[in-house]
Scaffold this active site. Structure first.
Site, mmCIF file in Angstrom:
data_model
loop_
_atom_site.group_PDB
_atom_site.id
_atom_site.type_symbol
_atom_site.label_atom_id
_atom_site.label_comp_id
_atom_site.label_asym_id
_atom_site.label_seq_id
_atom_site.Cartn_x
_atom_site.Cartn_y
_atom_site.Cartn_z
ATOM 1 N N SER A 83 104.936 24.084 10.153
ATOM 2 C CA SER A 83 104.209 23.481 9.037
ATOM 3 C C SER A 83 102.937 24.275 8.778
ATOM 4 C CB SER A 83 103.827 22.038 9.385
ATOM 5 O OG SER A 83 102.959 21.487 8.423
ATOM 6 N N TYR A 96 101.095 14.741 14.413
ATOM 7 C CA TYR A 96 101.936 15.637 13.615
ATOM 8 C C TYR A 96 101.471 17.078 13.782
ATOM 9 C CZ TYR A 96 104.286 17.727 9.603
ATOM 10 O OH TYR A 96 105.059 18.523 8.811
#
Length: 193
Positions: A83, A96
C-alpha cells in the site's frame, strides 16, 4: 481463509494439481476498518488486521515458494499487494499501516533469499483504488469521494483494479525479469508529493 495455514496449503495444492505446477502468484487479501487512534484500538482488531493483511502474505508465500521450488520453471514470480500506507500512513490506521509495512519487509527479505533460486518477488503499492473497501472507508469517515480522490492522487481520480492487475501482470512477465525486491507504486502520483 488466508490467515489459516491449512487453508492456504490446500489452496496452493489445488492450483498445483489443476495446472501441474505454480509459475506466478499474486497475494492480495486485505481488510481496512480502523477509525480510532492506536491507543483506542482493541487487541482483537489488531490481531484480525495483522492476520488478514500480513500473516496471509507469509502463509501464501511459504506454500507458493515451496510449490515453485518443487517444480522449478524459469520466470517464476510472486507479487504481494502492499500500500502507499507502507510509505505514508493515513490518520487512524496504525494496524493497517503496520501490516503494510510488514508486507514490504517480507517481500524484500524473500526476494533476497529466493532470487538466486529463480523466483522473483516484488510488491505493488496501490494508492486509492476504486474498490468496495475504499468506498466503505470513505463512507465510514463521512468524506466526499471527490475530495479524497483530489487529495490522494495528482490526477483527481481513483485508480482502477484493472490498473493494479496490469502492474501485476507486468511484474510476473519476462519484461520485468530484472525487477526483484521492488515496490511499484500505482498511486496516481500520490507518493511523489
Amino acid at each position: 481463509d488466508v490467515s489459516k495455514d491449512a487453508d492456504v496449503e490446500a489452496m496452493v495444492a489445488k492450483a498445483v494439481g489443476a495446472y501441474g505446477g505454480l509459475d506466478f502468484a499474486v497475494n492480495a487479501a486485505a481488510i481496512e476498518f480502523e477509525v480510532d487512534y492506536l491507543a483506542d484500538l482493541a487487541e482483537d482488531d489488531w490481531d484480525r488486521m495483522l492476520d488478514v493483511n500480513l500473516k496471509s502474505i507469509f502463509l501464501c508465500m511459504k506454500h507458493e515458494i515451496n510449490a515453485m521450488l518443487a517444480t522449478p520453471r524459469e520466470g517464476s514470480a510472486i507479487v504481494n499487494i502492499a500500500s502507499t500506507n507502507s510509505y505514508r500512513p493515513q490518520p487512524h490506521q496504525s494496524a493497517y499501516t503496520a501490516s503494510k509495512f510488514g508486507v514490504l519487509g517480507l517481500t524484500k527479505s524473500a526476494a533476497v533469499d529466493y532470487a538466486p533460486r529463480g523466483i522473483r518477488i516484488n510488491a505493488i503499492c496501490p494508492g486509492s483504488i476504486d474498490t468496495p473497501m475504499l468506498r466503505g472507508a470513505i463512507a465510514k469517515r463521512g468524506r466526499d469521494p471527490q475530495e479524497v480522490a483530489d487529495r490522494l492522487s495528482l490526477i483527481g481520480r481513483f485508480g482502477t483494479v484493472d490498473e493494479i492487475a496490469a502492474a501485476a501482470l507486468w511484474l510476473c512477465s519476462g519484461a520485468a525479469g530484472f525487477t526483484i525486491g521492488h515496490a511499484l507504486a500505482v498511486d496516481g502520483g500520490y507518493l511523489s508529493r
